[in-house]
Scaffold this motif. Structure first.
Motif, PDB file in Angstrom:
ATOM      1  N   UNK A  91      46.291 -70.009 -60.868  1.00 18.37           N
ATOM      2  CA  UNK A  91      46.800 -71.007 -61.803  1.00 18.37           C
ATOM      3  C   UNK A  91      47.222 -72.241 -61.019  1.00 18.37           C
ATOM      4  N   UNK A  92      46.676 -73.382 -61.422  1.00 16.89           N
ATOM      5  CA  UNK A  92      47.018 -74.659 -60.784  1.00 16.89           C
ATOM      6  C   UNK A  92      46.848 -74.620 -59.272  1.00 16.89           C
ATOM      7  N   UNK A  93      45.791 -73.952 -58.833  1.00 15.91           N
ATOM      8  CA  UNK A  93      45.490 -73.917 -57.412  1.00 15.91           C
ATOM      9  C   UNK A  93      46.280 -72.909 -56.605  1.00 15.91           C
ATOM     10  N   UNK A  94      47.121 -72.117 -57.256  1.00 17.56           N
ATOM     11  CA  UNK A  94      47.896 -71.096 -56.566  1.00 17.56           C
ATOM     12  C   UNK A  94      47.408 -69.710 -57.000  1.00 17.56           C
ATOM     13  N   UNK A  95      47.147 -68.852 -56.031  1.00 19.99           N
ATOM     14  CA  UNK A  95      46.593 -67.530 -56.313  1.00 19.99           C
ATOM     15  C   UNK A  95      47.570 -66.428 -55.939  1.00 19.99           C
ATOM     16  N   UNK A  96      47.575 -65.386 -56.753  1.00 21.20           N
ATOM     17  CA  UNK A  96      48.351 -64.188 -56.447  1.00 21.20           C
ATOM     18  C   UNK A  96      47.577 -62.976 -56.937  1.00 21.20           C
ATOM     19  N   UNK A  97      47.858 -61.833 -56.359  1.00 24.35           N
ATOM     20  CA  UNK A  97      47.174 -60.607 -56.748  1.00 24.35           C
ATOM     21  C   UNK A  97      47.836 -60.016 -57.985  1.00 24.35           C
ATOM     22  N   UNK A  98      47.068 -59.871 -59.047  1.00 20.17           N
ATOM     23  CA  UNK A  98      47.590 -59.264 -60.274  1.00 20.17           C
ATOM     24  C   UNK A  98      47.404 -57.753 -60.246  1.00 20.17           C
ATOM     25  N   UNK A  99      46.200 -57.311 -59.901  1.00 19.33           N
ATOM     26  CA  UNK A  99      45.910 -55.877 -59.755  1.00 19.33           C
ATOM     27  C   UNK A  99      45.480 -55.652 -58.311  1.00 19.33           C
ATOM     28  N   UNK A 100      46.277 -54.954 -57.526  1.00 21.90           N
ATOM     29  CA  UNK A 100      45.950 -54.763 -56.108  1.00 21.90           C
ATOM     30  C   UNK A 100      44.819 -53.750 -55.917  1.00 21.90           C
ATOM     31  N   UNK A 101      44.334 -53.678 -54.697  1.00 23.29           N
ATOM     32  CA  UNK A 101      43.322 -52.683 -54.346  1.00 23.29           C
ATOM     33  C   UNK A 101      43.989 -51.323 -54.255  1.00 23.29           C
ATOM     34  N   UNK A 102      44.109 -50.667 -55.399  1.00 21.31           N
ATOM     35  CA  UNK A 102      44.843 -49.391 -55.476  1.00 21.31           C
ATOM     36  C   UNK A 102      43.920 -48.181 -55.462  1.00 21.31           C
ATOM     37  N   UNK A 103      42.641 -48.408 -55.219  1.00 21.51           N
ATOM     38  CA  UNK A 103      41.683 -47.313 -55.160  1.00 21.51           C
ATOM     39  C   UNK A 103      40.970 -47.026 -56.461  1.00 21.51           C
ATOM     40  N   UNK A 104      41.387 -47.697 -57.555  1.00 18.94           N
ATOM     41  CA  UNK A 104      40.774 -47.419 -58.860  1.00 18.94           C
ATOM     42  C   UNK A 104      39.593 -48.321 -59.179  1.00 18.94           C
ATOM     43  N   UNK A 105      39.482 -49.458 -58.480  1.00 19.81           N
ATOM     44  CA  UNK A 105      38.382 -50.391 -58.697  1.00 19.81           C
ATOM     45  C   UNK A 105      37.515 -50.477 -57.446  1.00 19.81           C
ATOM     46  N   UNK A 106      36.204 -50.511 -57.651  1.00 19.29           N
ATOM     47  CA  UNK A 106      35.287 -50.642 -56.516  1.00 19.29           C
ATOM     48  C   UNK A 106      34.443 -51.907 -56.599  1.00 19.29           C
ATOM     49  N   UNK A 107      33.838 -52.147 -57.761  1.00 20.43           N
ATOM     50  CA  UNK A 107      33.012 -53.343 -57.952  1.00 20.43           C
ATOM     51  C   UNK A 107      33.324 -53.929 -59.331  1.00 20.43           C
ATOM     52  N   UNK A 108      34.562 -54.431 -59.514  1.00 22.11           N
ATOM     53  CA  UNK A 108      34.962 -54.916 -60.837  1.00 22.11           C
ATOM     54  C   UNK A 108      34.117 -56.095 -61.313  1.00 22.11           C
ATOM     55  N   UNK A 109      33.701 -55.998 -62.560  1.00 19.71           N
ATOM     56  CA  UNK A 109      32.835 -57.040 -63.134  1.00 19.71           C
ATOM     57  C   UNK A 109      33.523 -57.604 -64.378  1.00 19.71           C
ATOM     58  N   UNK A 110      32.843 -57.593 -65.542  1.00 15.31           N
ATOM     59  CA  UNK A 110      33.379 -58.230 -66.741  1.00 15.31           C
ATOM     60  C   UNK A 110      34.727 -57.668 -67.173  1.00 15.31           C
ATOM     61  N   UNK A 111      35.552 -58.556 -67.753  1.00 13.91           N
ATOM     62  CA  UNK A 111      36.905 -58.180 -68.175  1.00 13.91           C
ATOM     63  C   UNK A 111      37.138 -58.548 -69.638  1.00 13.91           C
ATOM     64  N   UNK A 112      38.150 -57.888 -70.218  1.00 19.27           N
ATOM     65  CA  UNK A 112      38.592 -58.189 -71.579  1.00 19.27           C
ATOM     66  C   UNK A 112      40.070 -57.829 -71.677  1.00 19.27           C
ATOM     67  N   UNK A 113      40.826 -58.665 -72.368  1.00 24.14           N
ATOM     68  CA  UNK A 113      42.271 -58.447 -72.485  1.00 24.14           C
ATOM     69  C   UNK A 113      42.675 -58.350 -73.948  1.00 24.14           C
ATOM     70  N   UNK A 114      43.441 -57.317 -74.278  1.00 25.85           N
ATOM     71  CA  UNK A 114      44.007 -57.181 -75.616  1.00 25.85           C
ATOM     72  C   UNK A 114      45.409 -56.592 -75.502  1.00 25.85           C
ATOM     73  N   UNK A 115      46.380 -57.281 -76.090  1.00 23.69           N
ATOM     74  CA  UNK A 115      47.770 -56.807 -76.087  1.00 23.69           C
ATOM     75  C   UNK A 115      48.211 -56.381 -74.686  1.00 23.69           C
ATOM     76  N   UNK A 116      47.863 -57.204 -73.728  1.00 20.73           N
ATOM     77  CA  UNK A 116      48.225 -57.008 -72.327  1.00 20.73           C
ATOM     78  C   UNK A 116      47.624 -55.749 -71.715  1.00 20.73           C
ATOM     79  N   UNK A 117      46.571 -55.242 -72.320  1.00 25.94           N
ATOM     80  CA  UNK A 117      45.779 -54.169 -71.718  1.00 25.94           C
ATOM     81  C   UNK A 117      44.501 -54.811 -71.173  1.00 25.94           C
ATOM     82  N   UNK A 118      44.312 -54.723 -69.873  1.00 23.06           N
ATOM     83  CA  UNK A 118      43.175 -55.349 -69.217  1.00 23.06           C
ATOM     84  C   UNK A 118      42.069 -54.324 -68.998  1.00 23.06           C
ATOM     85  N   UNK A 119      40.935 -54.540 -69.673  1.00 25.12           N
ATOM     86  CA  UNK A 119      39.754 -53.685 -69.544  1.00 25.12           C
ATOM     87  C   UNK A 119      38.836 -54.305 -68.492  1.00 25.12           C
ATOM     88  N   UNK A 120      38.359 -53.496 -67.545  1.00 25.83           N
ATOM     89  CA  UNK A 120      37.548 -53.998 -66.436  1.00 25.83           C
ATOM     90  C   UNK A 120      36.326 -53.104 -66.243  1.00 25.83           C
TER      91      UNK A 120
END
Length: 312
Positions: A91-120
């Motif tokens: 946001x506005x040129x500043x980056x932060x990690x929202x979902x860290x590399x916790x072992x659950x994602x390997x090659x994350x692609x398309x996303x969708x958000x509903x009621x603060x549930x992030x589908x990846x």
């Protein structure tokens, strides 16, 4: 197609501009790029997001900023199982990690958000994070065996749609209960479905050849009735289409293409497709899952580990 074949295909695309190409093939690609340059719509680079980015395939609007999905691997492999994937919030040129590399994602692609549930999308599954409960284990929606390239997501009401490029299928999932989504159900067969978008009740689908062989069927499709799905071609120009997004004024659809690599826009009134000029210090190689937000187009250049931001 097995995993090995898909990896070889992506390596072919990534290095297609290298010396491995024959002189004749390189001449064809160069001529295509020159034609696009002469006829492209004006657009200029406004920013490049590269901090904390490692093989970014997808973008998604979030809290007046943008989410960026990263593989995080040493080598580009869209079917890896290394568990190094993560999501960055910029946001506005500043980056932060929202979902860290916790072992659950390997090659994350398309996303969708509903009621603060992030589908990846992630290889052969969808991973769902409840952003209100950070640190808790995500849900996993597993796809049937053989569906290796779950690629993009879009929703209408409580129905989530997921494209699977390597098996020419779009699935649907009931997400009325976000904590207990249904199993994926086959919804329609369509050539190489990649990027998905819904506008005014119509679904638009970008087609990408999973085997690398572009045919006349690899175009942009539309499905006008989600209750009785039937796909029809929106344009006749074949390509290796990836990302798809609506313009802010609702007059155009933007699409990315890997051959030749670039961004184009389709006039919804006329159906005409024109290239958009994207000025960068080095050429686009793999423009992937784009987002349009607040008059800006966010273009992840997957092999170059950067997101290019231009004004519409």
């Amino acid at each position: 197609m097995n995993i090995y074949q898909l990896i070889l295909f992506f390596n072919k695309i990534i290095f297609k501009m290298s010396k491995k190409l024959s002189i004749q093939s390189l001449a064809i690609v160069t001529a295509s790029a020159a034609i696009l340059s002469c006829n492209s719509n004006a657009a200029t680079e406004t920013a490049v997001i590269s901090e904390g980015i490692r093989y970014c395939e997808s973008t998604y609007p979030y809290k007046d900023g943008i989410l960026i999905a990263n593989f995080g691997t040493e080598e580009l492999n869209p079917l890896n199982n290394e568990g190094k994937g993560y999501i960055v919030f910029d946001k506005n040129g500043k980056s932060e990690t929202l979902v860290p590399a916790d072992g659950n994602l390997s090659a994350p692609k398309g996303m969708f958000l509903k009621d603060n549930h992030l589908f990846i999308c992630d290889v052969n599954k969808i991973v769902v994070y409840n952003l209100d409960k950070k640190g808790t284990a995500p849900l996993t929606i597993q796809f049937p065996e053989g569906h290796l390239f779950v690629n993009d997501l879009v929703a209408s009401g409580n129905t989530l749609y997921a494209s699977v490029t390597n098996t020419d299928r779009i699935f649907r999932i009931d997400i009325s209960d976000l904590n207990n989504p249904s199993a994926p159900e086959e919804w329609i067969e369509i050539p190489g479905p990649n990027g998905l978008m819904i506008a005014d009740g119509t679904m638009y689908v970008a087609s990408y050849p999973a085997d690398g062989n572009t045919l006349d069927k690899h175009v942009i499709y539309k499905i006008q009735n989600l209750n009785a799905p039937a796909a029809e071609k929106m344009i006749e120009v074949p390509g290796q289409y990836d990302g798809i997004a609506m313009s802010s004024d609702k007059k155009y659809i933007y699409v990315t293409n890997w051959t030749p690599a670039g961004l184009s826009r389709i006039d919804l009134a006329s159906g005409k497709i024109d290239p958009v000029n994207v000025e960068t210090d080095k050429p686009l190689i793999g423009p992937a899952d784009i987002t349009v937000s607040k008059g800006k187009i966010f273009i992840p250049d997957l092999p170059n580990s950067r997101v290019i931001v231009i004004s519409e």
